[in-house]
Design an enzyme around this catalytic site. Structure first.
Site, PDB file in Angstrom:
ATOM      1  N   HIS A 118      39.272  41.335  42.790  1.00  0.00           N
ATOM      2  CA  HIS A 118      37.896  41.189  42.323  1.00  0.00           C
ATOM      3  C   HIS A 118      37.114  42.472  42.576  1.00  0.00           C
ATOM      4  O   HIS A 118      36.410  42.973  41.683  1.00  0.00           O
ATOM      5  CB  HIS A 118      37.230  40.009  43.048  1.00  0.00           C
ATOM      6  CG  HIS A 118      35.752  39.908  42.807  1.00  0.00           C
ATOM      7  ND1 HIS A 118      35.205  39.523  41.597  1.00  0.00           N
ATOM      8  CD2 HIS A 118      34.690  40.167  43.635  1.00  0.00           C
ATOM      9  CE1 HIS A 118      33.890  39.526  41.682  1.00  0.00           C
ATOM     10  NE2 HIS A 118      33.542  39.926  42.906  1.00  0.00           N
ATOM     11  N   GLN A 139      20.982  40.789  39.961  1.00  0.00           N
ATOM     12  CA  GLN A 139      21.688  41.519  41.011  1.00  0.00           C
ATOM     13  C   GLN A 139      21.788  43.008  40.687  1.00  0.00           C
ATOM     14  O   GLN A 139      21.610  43.865  41.570  1.00  0.00           O
ATOM     15  CB  GLN A 139      23.084  40.929  41.203  1.00  0.00           C
ATOM     16  CG  GLN A 139      23.874  41.552  42.344  1.00  0.00           C
ATOM     17  CD  GLN A 139      25.229  40.854  42.543  1.00  0.00           C
ATOM     18  OE1 GLN A 139      25.569  39.928  41.816  1.00  0.00           O
ATOM     19  NE2 GLN A 139      25.975  41.310  43.521  1.00  0.00           N
ATOM     20  N   GLU A 145      35.659  31.016  45.531  1.00  0.00           N
ATOM     21  CA  GLU A 145      35.851  31.421  46.917  1.00  0.00           C
ATOM     22  C   GLU A 145      36.372  30.258  47.761  1.00  0.00           C
ATOM     23  O   GLU A 145      36.284  29.090  47.372  1.00  0.00           O
ATOM     24  CB  GLU A 145      34.527  31.898  47.537  1.00  0.00           C
ATOM     25  CG  GLU A 145      33.837  33.015  46.782  1.00  0.00           C
ATOM     26  CD  GLU A 145      32.705  33.642  47.574  1.00  0.00           C
ATOM     27  OE1 GLU A 145      32.746  33.568  48.829  1.00  0.00           O
ATOM     28  OE2 GLU A 145      31.783  34.202  46.960  1.00  0.00           O
TER      29      GLU A 145
END
Length: 438
Positions: A143, A249, A210
């Site tokens: 990732h 973000q 996750e």
């Protein structure tokens, strides 16, 4: 260092709870812990067994959980498992052994146990612990590489990545249990083509696949946890979706990292799968590629390197309103595995406490997004859609670059190993609601 195999792991062990035998998540070999309400709405500790939930408080009141097993349940009688998790592995192991005795086929105690069994569909599942603090790591190297390539094609990983477990402190108050809808967040966005930022609902809402790590016994402030004993501070594991507003973000994360893009919600599965249940699925931490640095001494322990990783298959699926309307199953977006993590769970605990930070029972750690080496195993839409440039085509004829209102994201996990019964984590799911207007 870690839980060992015993009679509770036997592949031939069956339960008189018929739905547990061959159950994809909750056979008798699992016995995950949670907080449940049924009937009068009182929150009580419970255990998942097949399609049912066993009321542990009821068992204890009936005198069926003596000694350390009863001590664990008594500590969880307040409606959260924090005090029970703080007891460490001994009472938890005693409870598992006793429950295995009570639930196995052929036990003479079935008539006494059966009244405390409830249909799971009639129960409400809550957060298993009151979360004092939440920390999210960044241990999925594929990732990190995939995301880094979108910004730094020639050097996707920053220089510190292979030296230190990267993490940030998240927002504990907005962690919610599976099934609770998530409202689309608003915040400042500034696309590259626009001269000034604007405020509004996120256009690039994303999920992150996750694992959740639940802390058991804590440590005193100023007293680091040595790597050799760090695993003993972990009470169990779950699934975690750390929702991310990528456009918000991108504008706000420098210089201090995520803020509104992450703090609006994180969804966690309601069951704590214990280290004891996962004992058959431990494996060596993958060897680092040639040229990568070895962990510094405070992060390196031979036993942890030998058995500190977990073989957990991780899956993320998407159900849209149109897929549902057409009678189509949720579409798989990615299939990954926990063995793709660059750091172990014990290394998280050792590093987190190395500077003197005190972890407390019920604290939550996230692993960070766990992606596989190929994009079929991407743990986020940011990767799967290449930042929105390559839309995902769904069987309904729709396309997705990022999540839309009404979409439901579903995380699942399975552990399989020849010679042992497979176990799972239950689902971690939530549906996206439209943004609220401030």
């Amino acid at each position: 260092m870690t839980a060992r195999l015993d009679a509770t792991h036997g592949a031939d062990l069956t339960s008189w709870v018929a739905s547990a035998n061959g159950h994809p998540d909750f056979p008798i070999q699992n016995l995950p812990l949670g907080i449940v309400s049924a009937g009068n709405g009182e929150r009580r500790p419970g255990v998942a067994i097949g399609d049912s939930i066993l009321d542990l408080a009821g068992l204890a009141a009936a005198g069926l959980l003596p000694g350390e097993a009863g001590r664990f349940v008594e500590a969880g009688a307040s409606g959260t498992l924090n005090a029970a998790l703080a007891l460490g592995g001994g009472p938890r192991l005693a409870l598992r052994a006793r429950l295995s005795e009570l639930l196995r086929e052929g036990t003479g105690e079935r008539p006494a146990v059966e009244p405390h069994l409830h249909d799971a569909e009639s129960c409400v599942l809550h957060l298993p612990a009151a979360i004092g603090d939440y920390t999210d790591f960044y241990a999925g190297i594929h990732h990190a590489t995939n995301v880094g390539k979108q910004f730094r094609p020639d050097n996707p990983l920053l220089p510190n990545y292979k030296w230190v477990p990267i993490g940030y402190h998240g927002r504990a108050s907005s962690v919610i249990p599976s099934g609770v809808p998530v409202r689309r967040p608003s915040g400042q966005r500034k696309p590259a083509a626009e001269a000034v930022p604007a405020f509004g609902p996120s256009r690039n809402l994303d999920y992150e696949l996750e694992l959740a790590i639940w802390i058991g016994t804590g440590n005193a402030q100023g007293e680091p946890v040595p790597i050799g004993s760090a695993a003993e501070h972990i009470a169990g594991y779950g699934l975690l979706n750390d929702w991310s507003a990528r456009d918000i973000q991108a504008w706000e994360y420098q210089p201090l990292g995520p803020f509104l893009a992450k703090s609006f919600a994180s969804t966690v599965s309601p069951w704590i799968v214990t280290p004891e249940a996962l004992a058959p699925f431990r494996l060596p931490q993958p060897a680092r590629p040639d040229g990568d640095p070895q962990p510094l001494p405070y992060l390196r322990d031979e036993a942890d390197q030998r058995e500190g990783a977990l073989a957990i298959e991780l899956e993320v699926l998407l159900q849209t309103p149109l897929l549902r309307e057409k009678g189509l199953s949720p579409h798989r977006l990615g299939l990954s595995d926990a063995r793709h993590m660059y750091w172990t769970m014990a290394q998280f605990v050792a590093h987190h406490t190395s500077g003197g930070c005190n972890l407390r029972p019920g604290d939550l750690l996230g692993t960070g997004t766990i992606s596989a080496p190929d994009l079929a195993g991407a743990g986020s839409l940011l990767e799967a859609s290449q930042g929105g440039r390559e839309p995902i085509r769904l069987p309904s004829g729709e396309e997705r670059r990022f999540l839309e209102d009404g979409d439901e994201v579903i995380l699942r996990a399975r552990c399989r190993r020849e010679g042992f019964a497979p176990i799972g984590f239950g689902e971690c799911r939530a549906t996206i609601l439209p943004a609220a207007v401030p």
